[in-house]
Write an enzyme that holds these catalytic residues in place. Structure first.
Site, mmCIF file in Angstrom:
data_model
loop_
_atom_site.group_PDB
_atom_site.id
_atom_site.type_symbol
_atom_site.label_atom_id
_atom_site.label_comp_id
_atom_site.label_asym_id
_atom_site.label_seq_id
_atom_site.Cartn_x
_atom_site.Cartn_y
_atom_site.Cartn_z
ATOM 1 N N HIS A 9 0.825 -1.210 0.000
ATOM 2 C CA HIS A 9 0.000 0.000 0.000
ATOM 3 C C HIS A 9 0.860 1.261 0.000
ATOM 4 O O HIS A 9 2.036 1.257 0.385
ATOM 5 C CB HIS A 9 -0.921 0.010 1.222
ATOM 6 C CG HIS A 9 -0.193 0.113 2.535
ATOM 7 N ND1 HIS A 9 0.271 1.306 3.045
ATOM 8 C CD2 HIS A 9 0.158 -0.831 3.436
ATOM 9 C CE1 HIS A 9 0.866 1.102 4.193
ATOM 10 N NE2 HIS A 9 0.818 -0.197 4.454
ATOM 11 N N GLU A 82 -1.948 -7.087 7.650
ATOM 12 C CA GLU A 82 -0.636 -6.877 8.244
ATOM 13 C C GLU A 82 -0.544 -7.589 9.593
ATOM 14 O O GLU A 82 -1.557 -7.991 10.172
ATOM 15 C CB GLU A 82 -0.375 -5.378 8.411
ATOM 16 C CG GLU A 82 0.978 -5.009 9.020
ATOM 17 C CD GLU A 82 2.173 -5.489 8.204
ATOM 18 O OE1 GLU A 82 2.340 -6.720 8.091
ATOM 19 O OE2 GLU A 82 2.930 -4.645 7.700
#
Length: 216
Positions: A9, A82
């Site tokens: 990202h 994550e």
């Protein structure tokens, strides 16, 4: 062969503030938006069969910018989230270093020995990430191009899995995946291989280079 385009990202507010950002979220900053848009333009000619993204807001925002309105199925895959940092989330790294010096040392310099009091350990993240990756490739067939949008530790753990290497030097080793970077992997006859890792020079890459089939 299935080709996997794996993107970290774009840079977020907490990235710029050096805060731990796992399952919590902040939005992309201007630089993160710009790089996602730029990479989206470089990938615009690739016929993606599907997109898989962590359900975090920053990966969904990055995915939207990458696709730029393209009508491609987007699948939220929780296994691509994550690492959870537990009580460390949202705290600045310097604050954590002072308050949790032993754990902090293990986290950055001896990840294979790190034991989280809250949150996840590296091997836990690696196991769920590999499970998610294998689940994705099993849904596709030779010739498919798949876009995956995820996070730093998750992507690095997948790289180490694909390379069949230990994570003893997870952060200080030879693999780097900065914000907005592109990693390309292939899955063929049950095995993963990598074309390139953590590339941010895609503004200089033409379609032939991005689509190359080169193992290194």
């Amino acid at each position: 062969m299935i080709r996997l385009y794996i993107v970290r990202h774009g840079k977020t507010q907490w990235n710029t503030e050096s805060r731990m950002q796992g399952w919590k979220d902040t939005s992309l900053v201007e630089e993160g938006i710009h790089l996602a848009q730029l990479l989206g333009r470089r990938l615009a000619t690739i016929d993606f069969t599907a997109v898989y993204t962590s359900p975090s807001g920053r990966t969904l925002q990055t995915t939207e910018l990458l696709l730029n309105g393209r009508n491609i199925p987007v699948n939220k895959e929780p296994l691509l989230r994550e690492m959870s940092f537990g009580m460390w989330e949202g705290k600045k790294k310097e604050t954590i270093r002072k308050q949790f010096s032993d754990e902090y040392e293990m986290f950055w310099n001896k990840p294979h020995l790190y034991k989280a009091k809250t949150g996840e350990n590296y091997l836990d993240v690696q196991k769920r990430g590999l499970l998610g990756l294998k689940s994705i490739v099993m849904k596709h067939s030779d010739g498919d191009n798949v876009l995956i949008v995820s996070h730093c530790i998750m992507i690095k753990s997948l790289i180490y899995s694909m390379k069949k290497e230990a994570i003893d030097e997870f952060f200080w080793g030879k693999y780097s995946v900065p914000n907005g970077s592109l990693t390309v992997a292939e899955f063929h006859e049950g095995e993963f291989s990598l074309s390139f890792i953590g590339d941010t020079n895609y503004s200089k890459l033409d379609e032939n280079i991005i689509c190359r089939n080169k193992n290194d």
